[in-house]
Scaffold this active site. Structure first.
Site, PDB file in Angstrom:
ATOM      1  N   GLY A 215     -30.272 -20.449  -2.788  1.00  0.00           N
ATOM      2  CA  GLY A 215     -29.620 -21.352  -1.840  1.00  0.00           C
ATOM      3  C   GLY A 215     -29.511 -22.764  -2.390  1.00  0.00           C
ATOM      4  N   GLY A 239     -28.027 -15.808 -12.446  1.00  0.00           N
ATOM      5  CA  GLY A 239     -27.292 -14.557 -12.243  1.00  0.00           C
ATOM      6  C   GLY A 239     -25.886 -14.761 -11.700  1.00  0.00           C
ATOM      7  CG  ASP A 270     -31.324  -6.376 -10.153  1.00  0.00           C
ATOM      8  OD1 ASP A 270     -32.513  -6.199 -10.445  1.00  0.00           O
ATOM      9  OD2 ASP A 270     -30.942  -6.733  -9.018  1.00  0.00           O
ATOM     10  CG  MET A 313     -37.384  -5.761  -9.180  1.00  0.00           C
ATOM     11  SD  MET A 313     -37.176  -7.496  -9.501  1.00  0.00           S
ATOM     12  CE  MET A 313     -38.301  -8.150  -8.280  1.00  0.00           C
ATOM     13  N   GLY A 314     -33.872  -3.514  -8.621  1.00  0.00           N
ATOM     14  CA  GLY A 314     -32.487  -3.049  -8.712  1.00  0.00           C
ATOM     15  C   GLY A 314     -31.868  -3.096  -7.341  1.00  0.00           C
ATOM     16  CE1 TYR A 426     -40.370 -10.725  -6.428  1.00  0.00           C
ATOM     17  CE2 TYR A 426     -41.780  -9.354  -5.046  1.00  0.00           C
ATOM     18  CZ  TYR A 426     -40.672 -10.179  -5.190  1.00  0.00           C
ATOM     19  OH  TYR A 426     -39.865 -10.455  -4.112  1.00  0.00           O
ATOM     20  CB  VAL A 428     -40.678  -4.952 -14.312  1.00  0.00           C
ATOM     21  CG1 VAL A 428     -41.471  -3.712 -13.944  1.00  0.00           C
ATOM     22  CG2 VAL A 428     -39.588  -5.227 -13.294  1.00  0.00           C
ATOM     23  NE  ARG A 429     -38.648 -11.579  -9.996  1.00  0.00           N
ATOM     24  CZ  ARG A 429     -37.961 -11.984  -8.939  1.00  0.00           C
ATOM     25  NH1 ARG A 429     -36.749 -11.510  -8.734  1.00  0.00           N
ATOM     26  NH2 ARG A 429     -38.460 -12.848  -8.099  1.00  0.00           N
TER      27      ARG A 429
HETATM   28  N1  LIG Z   1     -20.699 -18.036  -4.215  1.00  0.00           N
HETATM   29  C1  LIG Z   1     -21.504 -19.027  -4.570  1.00  0.00           C
HETATM   30  N2  LIG Z   1     -21.026 -20.280  -4.747  1.00  0.00           N
HETATM   31  C2  LIG Z   1     -21.842 -21.285  -5.111  1.00  0.00           C
HETATM   32  N3  LIG Z   1     -23.152 -21.148  -5.347  1.00  0.00           N
HETATM   33  C3  LIG Z   1     -23.692 -19.938  -5.185  1.00  0.00           C
HETATM   34  C4  LIG Z   1     -22.909 -18.817  -4.789  1.00  0.00           C
HETATM   35  N4  LIG Z   1     -23.719 -17.742  -4.705  1.00  0.00           N
HETATM   36  C5  LIG Z   1     -24.949 -18.177  -5.018  1.00  0.00           C
HETATM   37  N5  LIG Z   1     -24.938 -19.494  -5.309  1.00  0.00           N
HETATM   38  C6  LIG Z   1     -26.079 -20.316  -5.691  1.00  0.00           C
HETATM   39  O1  LIG Z   1     -26.624 -19.844  -6.919  1.00  0.00           O
HETATM   40  C7  LIG Z   1     -28.041 -19.873  -6.883  1.00  0.00           C
HETATM   41  C8  LIG Z   1     -28.611 -18.525  -7.216  1.00  0.00           C
HETATM   42  O2  LIG Z   1     -27.950 -17.500  -6.480  1.00  0.00           O
HETATM   43  P1  LIG Z   1     -28.704 -16.133  -6.128  1.00  0.00           P
HETATM   44  O3  LIG Z   1     -29.934 -16.425  -5.349  1.00  0.00           O
HETATM   45  O4  LIG Z   1     -27.716 -15.222  -5.542  1.00  0.00           O
HETATM   46  O5  LIG Z   1     -29.235 -15.599  -7.517  1.00  0.00           O
HETATM   47  P2  LIG Z   1     -28.454 -15.116  -8.794  1.00  0.00           P
HETATM   48  O6  LIG Z   1     -28.001 -16.273  -9.581  1.00  0.00           O
HETATM   49  O7  LIG Z   1     -27.396 -14.150  -8.409  1.00  0.00           O
HETATM   50  O8  LIG Z   1     -29.627 -14.445  -9.604  1.00  0.00           O
HETATM   51  P3  LIG Z   1     -30.335 -13.023  -9.325  1.00  0.00           P
HETATM   52  O9  LIG Z   1     -29.543 -12.331  -8.267  1.00  0.00           O
HETATM   53  O10 LIG Z   1     -30.271 -12.327 -10.634  1.00  0.00           O
HETATM   54  O11 LIG Z   1     -31.703 -13.333  -8.925  1.00  0.00           O
HETATM   55  C9  LIG Z   1     -28.441 -20.357  -5.496  1.00  0.00           C
HETATM   56  O12 LIG Z   1     -28.812 -21.707  -5.598  1.00  0.00           O
HETATM   57  C10 LIG Z   1     -27.179 -20.199  -4.666  1.00  0.00           C
HETATM   58  O13 LIG Z   1     -27.047 -21.210  -3.679  1.00  0.00           O
HETATM   59  O1  LIG Z   2     -37.923 -11.869  -4.015  1.00  0.00           O
HETATM   60  P1  LIG Z   2     -36.894 -12.615  -4.758  1.00  0.00           P
HETATM   61  O2  LIG Z   2     -37.434 -13.609  -5.696  1.00  0.00           O
HETATM   62  O3  LIG Z   2     -35.825 -13.186  -3.883  1.00  0.00           O
HETATM   63  O4  LIG Z   2     -36.177 -11.606  -5.735  1.00  0.00           O
HETATM   64  C1  LIG Z   2     -35.942 -10.268  -5.464  1.00  0.00           C
HETATM   65  C2  LIG Z   2     -34.628  -9.834  -6.020  1.00  0.00           C
HETATM   66  O5  LIG Z   2     -34.331 -10.470  -7.228  1.00  0.00           O
HETATM   67  C3  LIG Z   2     -33.880  -9.531  -8.193  1.00  0.00           C
HETATM   68  O6  LIG Z   2     -34.896  -9.376  -9.129  1.00  0.00           O
HETATM   69  C4  LIG Z   2     -32.663 -10.018  -8.926  1.00  0.00           C
HETATM   70  O7  LIG Z   2     -31.602 -10.214  -8.074  1.00  0.00           O
HETATM   71  C5  LIG Z   2     -33.636  -8.253  -7.412  1.00  0.00           C
HETATM   72  O8  LIG Z   2     -33.848  -7.096  -8.155  1.00  0.00           O
HETATM   73  C6  LIG Z   2     -34.589  -8.395  -6.273  1.00  0.00           C
HETATM   74  O9  LIG Z   2     -34.142  -7.744  -5.132  1.00  0.00           O
HETATM   75 MG   LIG Z   3     -27.490 -12.019  -7.980  1.00  0.00          MG
END
Ligand SMILES: Nc1ncnc2c1ncn2[C@@H]1O[C@H](COP(=O)(O)OP(=O)(O)OP(=O)(O)O)[C@@H](O)[C@H]1O
Ligand SMILES: O=P(O)(O)OC[C@H]1O[C@](O)(CO)[C@@H](O)[C@@H]1O
Ligand SMILES: [Mg+2]
Length: 532
Positions: A215, A239, A270, A313-314, A426, A428-429
């Protein structure tokens, strides 16, 4: 480009000096003044061409002419045409000065598709990553920053370290800021100074030195802060969500006409990011998952009717579960989000578990956390909750599945079972990356640094068919990488475990008979089509 392929610059009648490379980058089409040299094979075709007017014809070794598309990334000169460039600082770095090919040429490309059919299109190409002869930043003008967002992944610290080392040792940059706590750290926290000394041994630790968060992405506030702090290179590790955020930042930076390069480094435990071969830390996670699977196997082998369930995870992509299963060979059944499963009746999980227990005396099941979510939700009557980034919070399939299997075997089938549930999600990461992931992280970091110094922006780095490339961010965010049930890897897994495929088959409805011949009333059609 493949050495067996020669670039031929043709001169179609209506468009003088147009080679048949198609550029896919709206910004590039506006960059009328930027020139580059093509066709080093023949001096007569070594033309200075406007990138907006380039069409090249690619002639294979068999002499056939084919088209190919370069999906290009933005460059600072797209919107700051008069930006000065300088000879790369790498020319003075002894390690690089002796290289046979010190710099990546402007026509070096990486093919997205490595297996092509003779008659087919040559497909999409990306710009090859690596150092360029000219850079758009003087060393002492650079103020870089690094931010890490989203969930953890082995190797994040290695990427941070190598960006700092790469900028410092290769390009003489010593003004590097660490943004703390993810995107929101831009506007809500102080920065830390990152020097080679500060990051020297962080690759030995899991997690992220900079901390992370979900967020809090506020494009305007972030870019205001980039401007206020006079940052001109932004390295964003994260990600799919993070990369979407990076694209917005790059766009806003461009709208404001700032000389700021935005480089994305894809991070996902993932392995759910498309285009790139594999995400960093994935191999490390699979290796760690083996330890949990091994523990489950040891446990269940040592008791009567031992059932081991390991949750990995996944969220939407079951890659860790699939690769850990294939690597281990101790797994009897792998459940992933992409392959809906069902419990009861013919071809269901209960029947399979009972069969394996009768045959082997034990069974190991690997379940990805996103598997069977609709199924669990139905049975728990749960409502959908989301995390701060808007990602759906998953219901805990592991304990649910353990309970379902245990209840069925003990209460319905009147069997004695020993359930061993292991949840290493957790674990594994949260570990440091292994040797090969460390090397991979180094390449990613260096590619990002070379790209930013060369003035590219709004790109993601990553290996495509084993060659590092600069990929338009939209390409890696437009969809999610998932395990394809129609691909060979899943077929290999099914062949290895000999588990049910859970694929709906109308014939199964007719022969709805369980192990002992008792009929089970199950709506396979409904369950088989349950998507997760
Ligand atoms: N569509 C979007 N536009 C702008 N910012 C975004 C959007 N989606 C996510 N973010 C921002 O990117 C950051 C990480 O997003 P998110 O929590 O979905 O993890 P991620 O980068 O997808 O990594 P992972 O899913 O592998 O843990 C957050 O700060 C979130 O507010
Ligand atoms: O508990 P957290 O830190 O939000 O992360 C959990 C999620 O993050 C990931 O590792 C990556 O998106 C997912 O496999 C899992 O669901
Ligand atoms: Mg993601």
């Amino acid at each position: 480009m493949d050495s067996s392929v020669s670039v031929h610059v043709s001169r179609p009648p209506s468009t003088p000096f147009l080679p048949s490379i198609r550029f896919h980058n709206r910004i590039a089409f506006r960059r009328r003044s930027v020139e580059f040299v093509l066709g080093r094979r023949s001096p007569s075709t070594s033309l200075k061409l406007r990138r907006t007017e380039v069409r090249a014809s690619c002639i294979s070794s068999r002499g056939r002419s084919e088209n190919f598309d370069l999906h290009d990334i933005p460059h600072l000169t797209d919107y700051i045409p008069d930006l000065p460039s300088y000879p790369s600082q790498l020319q003075n770095v002894p390690a690089y000065a002796i290289l046979k090919k010190q710099f990546i040429g402007p026509d070096d490309m990486v093919a997205k598709k490595i297996v092509v059919q003779g008659s087919g299109d040559r497909g999409i190409y990306y710009r090859r990553a690596g150092p360029r002869e000219r850079v758009y930043f003087k060393s002492d003008e650079v103020r870089a920053c690094i931010v890490t967002c989203g969930g953890l992944c082995p190797g994040i610290n290695t990427v941070i370290r190598e960006i700092v080392y790469g900028l410092n040792y290769m390009y003489g940059v010593d003004d590097i800021l660490g943004i703390q706590g993810g995107y929101r750290g831009f506007y809500s926290k102080n920065t830390i100074n990152l020097t080679p000394k500060v990051v020297n041994d962080i690759h030995k630790r899991g997690g992220t030195l900079l901390q992370t968060s979900r967020g809090g992405h506020d494009t305007q506030k972030i870019v205001d802060n980039i401007q206020d702090r006079m940052i001109n290179q932004v390295y964003i590790i994260g990600g799919d969500g993070t990369q979407r955020g990076a694209a917005l930042i790059a766009k806003e930076v461009e709208r404001r006409g700032l000389q700021v390069s935005v480089a994305g480094i894809p991070k996902t435990i993932d392995n759910d990011i498309v285009v790139i071969d594999k995400s960093f830390g994935f191999d490390t996670a699979v290796e760690e998952a083996q330890r949990a699977i091994n523990a489950a196997h040891v446990e269940v082998e040592s008791v009567e009717n031992g059932i081991g369930i390991v949750k990995l995870m996944g969220r939407y992509s079951g890659f860790i579960a699939v690769f850990a299963t294939l690597a281990s060979r101790d797994v009897d059944c792998c459940l992933i989000p992409e392959s809906p499963f069902y419990l009861e009746g013919h071809g269901g999980l209960f029947q399979f578990v009972e069969k394996r227990l009768k045959e082997h005396g034990h069974i190991v099941i690997v379940v990805a956390e996103g598997a069977g979510q609709d199924y669990v939700a139905q049975s728990m009557n749960a409502t959908v909750e989301k995390d701060a980034s808007g990602n759906k919070l998953l219901l805990d399939v592991g304990p649910w599945l353990s309970q379902q299997i245990k209840d069925h075997l003990t209460k319905v089938r009147k069997m004695t079972v020993n359930m061993k549930y292991i949840d290493p999600t957790y674990m594994v990461r949260a570990i440091p990356s292994n040797a090969s992931d460390n090397i991979y992280c180094t390449l990613l970091a260096h590619s990002a640094v070379h790209g930013a110094m060369a003035g590219f922006t709004g790109f993601t780095v990553g290996p495509v068919n084993n060659r590092h490339a600069y990929i338009p961010i939209s390409h890696v965010t437009e969809r999610t990488n998932t395990v394809k049930l129609t691909d060979r890897m899943w077929a290999r897994l099914l062949a290895s475990t000999n588990q049910p495929s859970f694929i709906h088959n109308d014939e199964l409805i007719k022969e709805d008979v369980d192990l002992n011949g008792a009929a089970d009333a199950v709506d396979y059609k409904k369950i088989g089509s349950t998507s997760t």
